[in-house]
Design an enzyme around this catalytic site. Structure first.
Site, mmCIF file in Angstrom:
data_model
loop_
_atom_site.group_PDB
_atom_site.id
_atom_site.type_symbol
_atom_site.label_atom_id
_atom_site.label_comp_id
_atom_site.label_asym_id
_atom_site.label_seq_id
_atom_site.Cartn_x
_atom_site.Cartn_y
_atom_site.Cartn_z
ATOM 1 N N HIS A 139 85.948 29.041 26.877
ATOM 2 C CA HIS A 139 84.580 29.033 27.398
ATOM 3 C C HIS A 139 84.330 27.743 28.161
ATOM 4 O O HIS A 139 85.136 26.803 28.106
ATOM 5 C CB HIS A 139 83.557 29.214 26.272
ATOM 6 C CG HIS A 139 83.526 28.115 25.256
ATOM 7 N ND1 HIS A 139 84.585 27.834 24.415
ATOM 8 C CD2 HIS A 139 82.548 27.220 24.928
ATOM 9 C CE1 HIS A 139 84.260 26.827 23.619
ATOM 10 N NE2 HIS A 139 83.036 26.429 23.920
ATOM 11 N N ASP B 188 84.133 20.259 26.128
ATOM 12 C CA ASP B 188 85.193 19.869 25.210
ATOM 13 C C ASP B 188 86.319 20.898 25.164
ATOM 14 O O ASP B 188 87.283 20.719 24.412
ATOM 15 C CB ASP B 188 84.635 19.609 23.805
ATOM 16 C CG ASP B 188 83.857 20.774 23.237
ATOM 17 O OD1 ASP B 188 83.292 21.556 24.015
ATOM 18 O OD2 ASP B 188 83.799 20.908 21.991
ATOM 19 N N HIS B 189 86.219 21.939 26.002
ATOM 20 C CA HIS B 189 87.272 22.948 26.042
ATOM 21 C C HIS B 189 87.903 23.108 27.427
ATOM 22 O O HIS B 189 88.929 23.795 27.540
ATOM 23 C CB HIS B 189 86.724 24.298 25.563
ATOM 24 C CG HIS B 189 86.359 24.286 24.115
ATOM 25 N ND1 HIS B 189 87.177 24.790 23.127
ATOM 26 C CD2 HIS B 189 85.272 23.787 23.482
ATOM 27 C CE1 HIS B 189 86.601 24.618 21.950
ATOM 28 N NE2 HIS B 189 85.448 24.002 22.145
ATOM 29 N N ASP C 286 85.132 28.668 20.207
ATOM 30 C CA ASP C 286 84.100 28.430 19.210
ATOM 31 C C ASP C 286 83.362 29.756 18.954
ATOM 32 O O ASP C 286 83.213 30.562 19.867
ATOM 33 C CB ASP C 286 83.092 27.422 19.719
ATOM 34 C CG ASP C 286 83.702 26.067 20.058
ATOM 35 O OD1 ASP C 286 84.930 25.918 20.002
ATOM 36 O OD2 ASP C 286 82.949 25.163 20.437
ATOM 37 N N HIS D 52 88.467 22.449 15.049
ATOM 38 C CA HIS D 52 87.169 22.193 15.679
ATOM 39 C C HIS D 52 86.211 21.534 14.683
ATOM 40 O O HIS D 52 85.073 21.951 14.499
ATOM 41 C CB HIS D 52 86.559 23.487 16.230
ATOM 42 C CG HIS D 52 85.526 23.236 17.286
ATOM 43 N ND1 HIS D 52 84.172 23.202 17.013
ATOM 44 C CD2 HIS D 52 85.633 22.999 18.619
ATOM 45 C CE1 HIS D 52 83.511 22.966 18.126
ATOM 46 N NE2 HIS D 52 84.360 22.834 19.113
#
EC number: 3.1.26.11
Length: 301
Positions: free
Chosen positions: A60, A64-65, A210, A268
């Protein structure tokens, strides 16, 4: 099947923790999953060859991804990369990456392909003769997918002693390896089970980060060999899960249990906690085969 954890912490990078990114090696293929800041530095630390990465899967469009993706794409060009690179991710990822390449005049030296995703249903996004990759629709604050990586069945292994005992010509070996029975000159039919051994069981890996707790992913990941599932919070902070759309370690364990997963890896983590071992302890009260990810950790199955 090897899982290299490059980063596994939530939100912002710190001097000693990195946001989400990992490398999966399966059936001779190497896949990069998510690409938070610092990914290319972590790749160097783990001595992973950049050139082997041909497919990148982004869950997504939270920073942070994927904020490390533009840097990695640019570094590939600086290193003179020639082989194609495929990026899979939510609609919008092509626009943002191409804009950054345009304004910095940093066009790639290789073909860059984007495979943008919009479906709310699970779909196959990559497939070759050895591996299939499908999306796992998740529930987060923006459109998000996990990914299921599955080995395809290998050929059966010849039982050479049995084949030679029946004096079967080598011309039939391929047919036998593909599961065929053999009819001898005297009319006897030799079943394939007498001439071969079963191939190793197919392995699979589900990446789920997430997401809020979402039981309807269970049929998609049923009997998965390894489940990586986000566990941002401990049970004491479960009240934050609905607003942030994240999970606790216990919730991740419940998904693993319902899916009959072989192994659970938690990741995570919120950095508010003193020790990630607390996540393992909570999850282990529900699911037995649980481990915790950590930057630089390698899992082999």
């Amino acid at each position: 099947m090897t899982i290299n954890i490059l980063g596994c912490y939530a939100a912002t990078p710190r001097t000693f923790t990195n946001p989400t990114s990992q490398v999966l090696e399966i059936k001779g293929r190497m896949f990069l999953i998510d690409c938070g800041e610092g990914t290319q530095v972590q790749l160097r630390k783990q001595k992973i060859k950049f050139g082997r990465i041909e497919h990148i899967f982004i869950s997504h469009l939270h920073g942070d991804h994927f904020y490390g993706l533009i840097g990695l794409i640019s570094t590939f060009a600086l290193l003179g990369r020639k082989n194609d690179l495929h990026v899979y991710g939510p609609k919008g990822i092509k626009e943002v990456i191409l804009l950054l390449l345009k304004v910095s005049n940093s066009w790639t030296t290789y073909n860059l392909y984007f495979h943008e995703l919009e479906s709310a249903e699970s779909e196959v996004v990559y497939e070759d003769e050895k591996v299939r990759v499908s999306t796992i629709p998740l529930r987060h604050r923006v459109y998000t997918n996990g990914y299921l990586f599955e080995e395809k069945p290998a050929e059966r292994t010849l039982n050479i002693e049995a084949v030679e005992a029946y004096e079967i010509d080598q011309a039939y070996y391929r047919k036998i390896k593909y599961g065929g029975d053999i009819t001898l000159e005297d009319g006897r039919v030799i079943p394939n089970a007498e001439l071969t051994f079963d191939p190793p069981p197919c392995k699979s890996y589900a990446f789920c980060s997430d997401t809020a707790y979402k039981e309807d992913i269970v049929p998609i990941i049923k009997d998965v060999t390894v489940l990586y599932h986000e566990s941002t919070f401990l049970e004491s902070e479960e009240r934050y899960c609905e607003t942030t759309m994240h999970c606790t370690a216990k919730q991740a364990a419940r998904i693993a249990l319902k899916a009959n997963a072989g192994n659970l890896i938690l990741g995570h983590f919120s950095t508010r906690y003193e020790s990630i071992d607390l996540f393992r302890e909570e999850a282990a009260t529900i699911f037995e085969n649980v481990d915790v990810a950590d930057d630089g950790k390698v899992f082999e199955y």
